[in-house]
Design an enzyme around this catalytic site. Structure first.
Site, mmCIF file in Angstrom:
data_model
loop_
_atom_site.group_PDB
_atom_site.id
_atom_site.type_symbol
_atom_site.label_atom_id
_atom_site.label_comp_id
_atom_site.label_asym_id
_atom_site.label_seq_id
_atom_site.Cartn_x
_atom_site.Cartn_y
_atom_site.Cartn_z
ATOM 1 N N ASP A 87 0.845 -1.186 0.000
ATOM 2 C CA ASP A 87 0.000 0.000 0.000
ATOM 3 C C ASP A 87 0.884 1.241 0.000
ATOM 4 O O ASP A 87 1.801 1.354 0.815
ATOM 5 C CB ASP A 87 -0.899 -0.008 1.237
ATOM 6 C CG ASP A 87 -2.117 0.883 1.042
ATOM 7 O OD1 ASP A 87 -2.503 1.127 -0.119
ATOM 8 O OD2 ASP A 87 -2.686 1.331 2.053
ATOM 9 N N HIS A 90 -4.071 13.833 1.211
ATOM 10 C CA HIS A 90 -4.271 12.929 2.341
ATOM 11 C C HIS A 90 -3.100 13.017 3.324
ATOM 12 O O HIS A 90 -3.302 13.157 4.545
ATOM 13 C CB HIS A 90 -4.430 11.486 1.841
ATOM 14 C CG HIS A 90 -4.463 10.459 2.929
ATOM 15 N ND1 HIS A 90 -5.485 10.397 3.852
ATOM 16 C CD2 HIS A 90 -3.602 9.465 3.261
ATOM 17 C CE1 HIS A 90 -5.250 9.395 4.700
ATOM 18 N NE2 HIS A 90 -4.117 8.816 4.365
ATOM 19 N N GLU A 97 -10.866 3.693 3.677
ATOM 20 C CA GLU A 97 -9.958 4.539 2.907
ATOM 21 C C GLU A 97 -10.265 4.318 1.427
ATOM 22 O O GLU A 97 -10.217 3.184 0.944
ATOM 23 C CB GLU A 97 -8.488 4.226 3.213
ATOM 24 C CG GLU A 97 -8.099 4.611 4.633
ATOM 25 C CD GLU A 97 -6.582 4.659 4.881
ATOM 26 O OE1 GLU A 97 -6.119 5.604 5.497
ATOM 27 O OE2 GLU A 97 -5.893 3.759 4.459
ATOM 28 N N GLU A 133 -9.369 4.056 -2.081
ATOM 29 C CA GLU A 133 -8.138 3.830 -2.835
ATOM 30 C C GLU A 133 -8.465 3.147 -4.159
ATOM 31 O O GLU A 133 -9.563 2.638 -4.366
ATOM 32 C CB GLU A 133 -7.172 2.919 -2.048
ATOM 33 C CG GLU A 133 -6.807 3.436 -0.664
ATOM 34 C CD GLU A 133 -5.584 2.739 -0.064
ATOM 35 O OE1 GLU A 133 -4.830 2.097 -0.821
ATOM 36 O OE2 GLU A 133 -5.403 2.859 1.158
#
Lengths: 430, 430
Positions: B135, B142, B208, B210
């Site tokens: 990740d 962010h 989150e 993504e």
């Protein structure tokens, strides 16, 4: 079921040297290429490798519930997924087959030709296809040394350390078996007194002396593993060299942890020694320095007395032993690590690997990394050839060994041996 | 080879709604269980799922070099390992088969009965067996928001952030496809004004927003991938919800990064949209705020204009869209991430997955997590049913969607939808 394979009085009809890591009481599991270029699962007694795929085809495991091709695979994952009862039946059976009082295979020349190999006839492979690899940070001496060097000697341990078996995710794809060389990694580092990084070869390549355990399928998504059940899901252990680039690590690791400083390579010893084989070497762990939350409180002896050493061998000289440590120094044991890892419901699968973190002992000669042994390079080590080392040089080989010994029986791990090569050269290396 | 599948003028003889994410120009890849409980690799046009395993058996891919069982597998890993040339041939061929001007399959009722499924007849699976998952942390908005909240508004970005596509290793075993619910994790948290942790359910469960890309076999141990070649090794993208427990994270993450706060679950959309399909939606990335080292300097447009949104659906009310963002906001692009990941020689394999990190945009309604949207819970969000949220409640469903649109053609990802269940109950859930 009894672990008859551990009977200390048993002897094998195969030759075993007095100081061998692999008496008939060990019976580790590994994967190798045979002289005929066939990949198989095997074990080892003394300096003889044994093809379990062939043994099974010849009927030596009949009446044990195993699929026909369970050993004819390029990883132990499926066998490990069969669970402890099966592992134990197979290990006990192997001990019976090779017991000096059993003539069946011993007197069958044709079968022996198919099943037995000299070590120089085989090529060891990675024993498992590693799904996920986690590395812990569970030696209090290592965490204290690192905290003293990089932060504050008076508050060397971070506030969470005595409460959490701190761990982080590592990279599976760069885990390699003993014997495969590693290139010095390149990456970003930050020069002293600069705020702009430079790119180039790491100047501070280090080893980390660790052990790693390999799990079986343990739990579903959401389901925690209780600490006192955790060992049910541990198949066995290997020696683990968690190669590290200290200068890359220093610049990259805030705030999400080490990444490229670690994932260029980690090396393991190729024979997995089962938890069953280590049963006689259980010892008490260290007393907790602070109360631990109930999910981490365990019963019984969950630590293991495993002698560890690291040797460094320059390109053209003999090796020098530079560290002697022991797995029993770990503040957090494997059961606590696995209970912690799954307390949030994280699934653990067959073939997952969990590293202990660097295993440093209480004395300076027991520190498990060059970072600690040379105290950040400030106290170089002198090798037997007279050369000095602060960190690892190109063409140096790092060799880790480990064994248990008690009442005349020695169970060992063999070694993980890895040479550091210079930076990868795309013209030369491709 | 041309990507004829992207021809915007092409229409399919299968029905496609005007606002569908899956026109004939998309042709994503996924894995599903059919109504006969057979697992196969497939694609989707409109609301029709297409069994590629059956299509291949019926000869529709003859003269493309594919093994017979390439689509009769429970993951796309082997197909992805075949490389870009093969992916492109297959995608072009699928576009031809379903082109409105091609009658071969259209007029073959028997074949259509074998090959085509309604969406309610299939069950989507994880599309790949994920070897390693990394990740990244590549959205400057962010990283700045998090740094402002937890550290120092004047120095929100850490010193390395503008030089390194910061990333860390995640856990593959807990990555699940859309539709699988997740239990609220338990773990250690530290009460305010205490130095002793407590154990219990996380009180700050967050999503989150993504995206993640999936790679093919890219390099050997030691070998870096140059930034301008990196896209050759990217098969495609999915939506990615990186579930997070903020209170667990806060206590555990020093010094080795997030661990149990993340590895209880991450959810992905089940259809992998290929990089080829996204070709028309390339855009310039943000201008670097500081010079980047040569290995990170790229040529051309490496960012993609993908509209993203997050909706939150309480147990018994309609959903509310709470965030609108865009993949193009990423400061570091996928090519830079892959070049960085391999610059030290770390091997990347078929089926590896790399998350972008939370994708926040410049405005408060484009922040990609509850942490940022509610500014650490200080500004609760009001949903359309009148209820408020600081973080995610039990039984809430988080839904992420994404699509590209240009000159009348829309290529989308469908959605990743995940319900949060209460803490796992061993008596009830086992």
């Amino acid at each position: 079921m009894q672990i008859s394979a551990n009977n200390p009085n048993r002897k094998s009809w195969l030759h075993v040297d007095k100081n061998s890591d692999f008496p008939i009481q060990n019976i580790p599991f590994g994967v190798f290429l045979t002289r005929d270029d066939i990949i198989t699962i095997g074990t080892r007694i003394g300096d003889t490798a044994i093809d379990l795929g062939a043994l099974h085809q010849l009927g030596y495991f009949d009446d044990i519930p195993l699929t026909d091709d369970i050993f004819l695979q390029d990883s132990l994952n499926d066998f490990i997924a069969d669970g402890r009862k099966t592992w134990r039946m197979v290990r006990n059976r192997i001990a019976d087959i090779f017991d000096e009082e059993n003539d069946t295979l011993k007197n069958n020349k044709k079968h022996k030709e198919i099943v037995l190999f000299r070590l120089d006839e085989i090529e060891m492979q990675l024993p498992v296809q590693i799904g996920d690899y986690t590395d812990f940070y569970s030696s209090i001496e290592h965490a204290t040394n690192v905290g003293t060097m990089f932060r504050d000697p008076d508050n060397a341990l971070l506030p969470n350390w005595l409460h959490i078996p701190v761990g982080y995710h590592g990279r599976s794809s760069s885990i390699i078996p003993s014997g495969i060389p590693v290139h010095r990694p390149q990456g970003q580092t930050i020069p002293a007194d600069s705020d702009t990084p430079v790119f180039g070869p790491s100047k501070l390549v280090d080893f980390e002396l660790e052990m790693a355990f390999i799990t079986t399928d343990a739990n579903d998504l959401g389901e925690p593993i209780p600490v006192n059940e955790a060992e049910e899901y541990i198949f066995g252990l290997v020696l683990f060299n968690d190669w590290s680039a200290r200068d890359i690590q220093k610049w990259e690791y805030v705030p999400l942890g080490p990444f490229l400083a670690k994932n260029f390579a980690s090396s393991i010893s190729p024979w997995i020694v089962t938890l069953d084989a280590l049963e006689p070497y259980r010892v008490e762990g260290p007393k907790p320095l602070k109360p631990q939350l109930p999910y981490l409180q365990y019963k019984g002896k969950k630590s293991f007395d495993i002698n560890l050493e690291v040797a460094l061998k320059p390109k053209t000289a003999k090796e020098t032993v530079i560290c002697k440590s022991n797995f029993k120094y770990m503040y957090w044991n494997m059961s606590q690590q696995l209970a912690h890892h799954t307390v949030n419901g994280c699934p653990v699968n067959s073939g997952d690997m969990m590293g202990s973190g660097t295993i440093s002992g209480p004395t300076p000669d027991s520190y498990g990394s060059m970072l600690e042994l040379t105290w950040k390079g400030s106290k170089p080590i002198t090798l037997e050839d007279g050369s000095e080392r602060k960190f690892i040089n190109d063409y140096d080989t790092v060799i880790m060994r480990g064994f248990c010994e008690k009442e005349g029986t020695r169970i060992g791990f063999g070694e993980v041996s890895t040479q550091l090569l210079p930076v990868y050269n795309p013209k030369k290396n491709k």
